[in-house]
Write a protein that holds these residues in place. Structure first.
Motif, PDB file in Angstrom:
ATOM      1  N   PRO A 152       9.420 -15.695   2.066  1.00 36.83           N
ATOM      2  CA  PRO A 152      10.309 -15.610   0.903  1.00 36.83           C
ATOM      3  C   PRO A 152       9.959 -14.369   0.082  1.00 36.83           C
ATOM      4  CG  PRO A 152       8.597 -17.211   0.456  1.00 36.83           C
ATOM      5  CD  PRO A 152       8.370 -16.722   1.871  1.00 36.83           C
ATOM      6  N   THR A 153      10.504 -13.240   0.452  1.00 35.24           N
ATOM      7  CA  THR A 153      10.136 -11.982  -0.215  1.00 35.24           C
ATOM      8  C   THR A 153      10.474 -12.007  -1.699  1.00 35.24           C
ATOM      9  OG1 THR A 153      12.272 -10.923   0.284  1.00 35.24           O
ATOM     10  CG2 THR A 153      10.508 -10.681   1.920  1.00 35.24           C
ATOM     11  N   TYR A 154      11.413 -12.862  -2.103  1.00 35.01           N
ATOM     12  CA  TYR A 154      11.823 -12.922  -3.504  1.00 35.01           C
ATOM     13  C   TYR A 154      10.732 -13.506  -4.394  1.00 35.01           C
ATOM     14  CZ  TYR A 154      13.469 -17.181  -1.130  1.00 35.01           C
ATOM     15  OH  TYR A 154      13.573 -18.286  -0.316  1.00 35.01           O
ATOM     16  N   TYR A 155       9.718 -14.107  -3.822  1.00 33.35           N
ATOM     17  CA  TYR A 155       8.565 -14.525  -4.610  1.00 33.35           C
ATOM     18  C   TYR A 155       7.707 -13.334  -5.015  1.00 33.35           C
ATOM     19  CZ  TYR A 155       8.804 -19.630  -4.476  1.00 33.35           C
ATOM     20  OH  TYR A 155       9.164 -20.940  -4.688  1.00 33.35           O
ATOM     21  N   HIS A 156       7.936 -12.200  -4.359  1.00 32.69           N
ATOM     22  CA  HIS A 156       7.120 -11.008  -4.598  1.00 32.69           C
ATOM     23  C   HIS A 156       7.950  -9.793  -5.030  1.00 32.69           C
ATOM     24  CE1 HIS A 156       3.903 -13.181  -2.457  1.00 32.69           C
ATOM     25  NE2 HIS A 156       4.852 -13.534  -1.625  1.00 32.69           N
ATOM     26  N   LYS A 242      14.299 -23.828   0.022  1.00 38.84           N
ATOM     27  CA  LYS A 242      13.385 -24.414  -0.956  1.00 38.84           C
ATOM     28  C   LYS A 242      12.416 -25.358  -0.266  1.00 38.84           C
ATOM     29  CE  LYS A 242      13.254 -26.413  -5.586  1.00 38.84           C
ATOM     30  NZ  LYS A 242      14.055 -26.862  -6.761  1.00 38.84           N
ATOM     31  N   GLN A 243      12.917 -26.126   0.705  1.00 37.55           N
ATOM     32  CA  GLN A 243      12.025 -27.010   1.446  1.00 37.55           C
ATOM     33  C   GLN A 243      11.066 -26.202   2.319  1.00 37.55           C
ATOM     34  OE1 GLN A 243      13.919 -30.291   3.432  1.00 37.55           O
ATOM     35  NE2 GLN A 243      11.999 -31.089   4.250  1.00 37.55           N
ATOM     36  N   MET A 244      11.535 -25.060   2.861  1.00 37.41           N
ATOM     37  CA  MET A 244      10.656 -24.183   3.636  1.00 37.41           C
ATOM     38  C   MET A 244       9.452 -23.750   2.804  1.00 37.41           C
ATOM     39  SD  MET A 244      13.581 -21.803   5.440  1.00 37.41           S
ATOM     40  CE  MET A 244      12.515 -20.686   6.359  1.00 37.41           C
ATOM     41  N   PRO A 258       4.636 -22.506  -4.787  1.00 36.24           N
ATOM     42  CA  PRO A 258       6.070 -22.787  -4.883  1.00 36.24           C
ATOM     43  C   PRO A 258       6.628 -22.687  -6.300  1.00 36.24           C
ATOM     44  CG  PRO A 258       5.016 -24.374  -3.443  1.00 36.24           C
ATOM     45  CD  PRO A 258       3.919 -23.585  -4.096  1.00 36.24           C
ATOM     46  N   LYS A 259       5.800 -23.037  -7.288  1.00 35.83           N
ATOM     47  CA  LYS A 259       6.288 -23.084  -8.665  1.00 35.83           C
ATOM     48  C   LYS A 259       6.179 -21.736  -9.381  1.00 35.83           C
ATOM     49  CE  LYS A 259       5.227 -27.992  -9.157  1.00 35.83           C
ATOM     50  NZ  LYS A 259       4.460 -29.030  -9.913  1.00 35.83           N
ATOM     51  N   SER A 260       5.694 -20.705  -8.669  1.00 32.62           N
ATOM     52  CA  SER A 260       5.537 -19.397  -9.309  1.00 32.62           C
ATOM     53  C   SER A 260       6.862 -18.637  -9.428  1.00 32.62           C
ATOM     54  CB  SER A 260       4.526 -18.549  -8.517  1.00 32.62           C
ATOM     55  OG  SER A 260       5.014 -18.253  -7.213  1.00 32.62           O
ATOM     56  N   SER A 263      14.106 -19.365  -9.532  1.00 31.89           N
ATOM     57  CA  SER A 263      15.466 -18.885  -9.809  1.00 31.89           C
ATOM     58  C   SER A 263      16.443 -19.363  -8.742  1.00 31.89           C
ATOM     59  CB  SER A 263      15.475 -17.356  -9.885  1.00 31.89           C
ATOM     60  OG  SER A 263      14.723 -16.903 -10.982  1.00 31.89           O
ATOM     61  N   TRP A 264      16.209 -20.550  -8.218  1.00 30.46           N
ATOM     62  CA  TRP A 264      17.085 -21.104  -7.182  1.00 30.46           C
ATOM     63  C   TRP A 264      18.507 -21.281  -7.720  1.00 30.46           C
ATOM     64  CZ3 TRP A 264      14.798 -21.055  -2.624  1.00 30.46           C
ATOM     65  CH2 TRP A 264      13.405 -21.181  -2.554  1.00 30.46           C
ATOM     66  N   ARG A 265      19.457 -20.977  -6.894  1.00 23.48           N
ATOM     67  CA  ARG A 265      20.856 -21.171  -7.296  1.00 23.48           C
ATOM     68  C   ARG A 265      21.184 -22.657  -7.326  1.00 23.48           C
ATOM     69  NH1 ARG A 265      23.430 -16.783  -3.140  1.00 23.48           N
ATOM     70  NH2 ARG A 265      21.634 -17.495  -1.913  1.00 23.48           N
ATOM     71  N   GLU A 266      21.907 -23.082  -8.337  1.00 17.95           N
ATOM     72  CA  GLU A 266      22.264 -24.492  -8.500  1.00 17.95           C
ATOM     73  C   GLU A 266      23.779 -24.630  -8.592  1.00 17.95           C
ATOM     74  OE1 GLU A 266      20.015 -25.921 -11.818  1.00 17.95           O
ATOM     75  OE2 GLU A 266      18.121 -25.961 -10.679  1.00 17.95           O
ATOM     76  N   TYR A 267      24.434 -24.155  -7.563  1.00 12.62           N
ATOM     77  CA  TYR A 267      25.882 -24.250  -7.458  1.00 12.62           C
ATOM     78  C   TYR A 267      26.262 -24.026  -6.003  1.00 12.62           C
ATOM     79  CZ  TYR A 267      25.104 -19.187  -7.986  1.00 12.62           C
ATOM     80  OH  TYR A 267      24.629 -17.906  -7.861  1.00 12.62           O
TER      81      TYR A 267
END
Length: 410
Positions: A152-156, A242-244, A258-260, A263-267
């Motif tokens: 998940p490159t978006y974590y970095h 997210k489960q990954m 995981p909690k760092s 910005s997950w999309r919720e739609y």
């Protein structure tokens, strides 16, 4: 004539829009294919689909089924869902790798702007040290660079520049050339190489050098802001990814807190690429995912390969380059394209058959020996995930469709 009329009635009965010029001998096969797809829609495994089967210059079958969106966020059924038509754009997911990035590399190779065995350090200086200095463009195309398959490159990273630096500093997971390990990261880097050589953003390069010259008006990244209305909806946020990240027992073992990042999309995603790395870290434009297209535009690109780089009398890509990319390598696949018959759901097909799949539910299968192509697009994610967290497995359906086509054409 009576047989043709009865065949058309049968096609109407199974509830799809199909090719009205089907030859009488094809009716049984087409009815069987329609029934297979309608069964999965009825069982709520997929909300809708588009299929096109072409042999030579003839379209054997062309049909749309079900709906472009059946559920909204929270798995609420949509009131008056829009029926699927062949005009709809699909998020083609990893078909981006072959219908975008691979074609881009082919064009640059045709212009002598690069060589397949060039070290990528020639274009990406951050790869000039250590074992990474051995990675070539061919390694990236054959998924044998040793790069991790997915992180998940978006974590970095918040943008593609940060994403690139993160991958450049990421340790290799395998030795370079050790084997084929399908990698999204490798195709992100191929997109970076195209940009660095051309001086254009990936989407602009492909538009100027491939899609526009081929008159493809419905193939693009980020269609949402370009006035398009007929786009098939995909997932409800990114629950699979997210489960990954959160669930080590899901099979990915990602080394992040995981909690760092949160910005997950919720739609429900519509006109936005489903793939998190493409969306969160690359603004919707990446070498591994992000492309949207229609069955008709994809057919033009398929035909370009089937016709050895020609469209009508104009040659867009050299025949020798097309042959190079569609020749089996040491791992049994082409450059960019997959040839493993189990992977592409084409057991029983002749040598030389190739194809690719997309996580959203899309796939292309091409049998050059028979001048046959199958483009099968679904929006499977919109009906949600199966028990265990995965989306409906389309492999058996794809194989069954191929079996019906192949049995009746040979």
């Amino acid at each position: 004539m009576r047989k043709l009329f009865l065949g058309l009635l049968l096609t109407i009965f199974v509830g799809c829009t199909s090719n009205p010029d089907v030859e009488p001998k094809k009716v049984g096969k087409i009815a069987a294919i329609d029934s297979l797809i309608q069964k999965e829609i009825k069982e709520d495994h997929i909300p809708g689909a588009v299929i096109q089967i072409r042999k030579g210059d003839s379209i054997l079958h062309r049909a749309a089924y079900g709906y472009a969106q059946k559920y909204d966020y929270g798995m609420q059924k949509v009131d008056n869902p829009e029926p699927m038509t062949t005009e709809y754009l699909f998020d083609v997911a990893s078909l981006t790798k072959v219908m975008g990035t691979t074609f881009g590399i082919m064009k640059l190779l045709d212009e002598d702007a690069l060589s397949l065995d060039d070290p990528i350090r020639n274009y990406l200086p951050e790869f000039e040290k250590g074992e990474k200095s051995q990675i070539t463009i061919r390694h990236l195309l054959t998924h044998s660079s040793g790069l991790a398959q997915w992180v998940p490159t978006y974590y970095h990273a918040e943008d593609k520049e940060e994403r690139y630096r993160y991958i450049a500093n990421l340790p290799l997971k395998w030795e370079v050339g050790e084997g084929r390990h399908y990698s999204d990261l490798g195709f992100m880097l191929l997109g970076d190489i195209i940009e660095n050589i051309s001086g254009q953003k990936l989407d602009y390069f492909l538009e100027d050098n491939l899609y526009q010259p081929l008159n493809l008006r419905n193939t693009m990244f980020n269609p949402m802001g370009k006035g398009y209305k007929k786009i098939a909806a995909t997932s409800h946020g990114n629950p699979f990814e997210k489960q990954m990240v959160y669930d080590d027992e899901f099979g990915y073992n990602v080394d992040v807190d995981p909690k760092s990042w949160d910005s997950w999309r919720e739609y429900t995603l519509w006109g936005e690429v489903n793939d998190g790395n493409a969306w969160y870290a690359n603004g919707g434009v990446a070498g591994h995912a992000g492309l949207f297209s229609t069955v008709d535009d994809l057919q033009v690109l398929v035909d370009l390969l089937m016709n050895k780089g020609y469209k009508e009398r104009e040659q867009f890509i050299s025949e020798s380059i097309v042959d190079t990319f569609l020749t089996k390598d040491q791992y049994g696949n082409g450059l960019g394209w997959a040839m493993g018959k189990s992977f592409i759901a084409a057991e029983g097909s002749p040598d030389g058959t190739f194809g690719h799949t997309g996580f959203t539910g899309t796939n292309i299968l091409i049998v050059p020996q028979d001048s046959l192509s199958i483009i099968f697009l679904t929006n499977r994610q919109n009906v949600g995930r199966q028990e265990g967290g995965s989306y409906f497995d389309l492999g058996p359906l794809r194989q069954a469709v191929f079996n019906h086509v192949w049995k009746n054409e040979n």
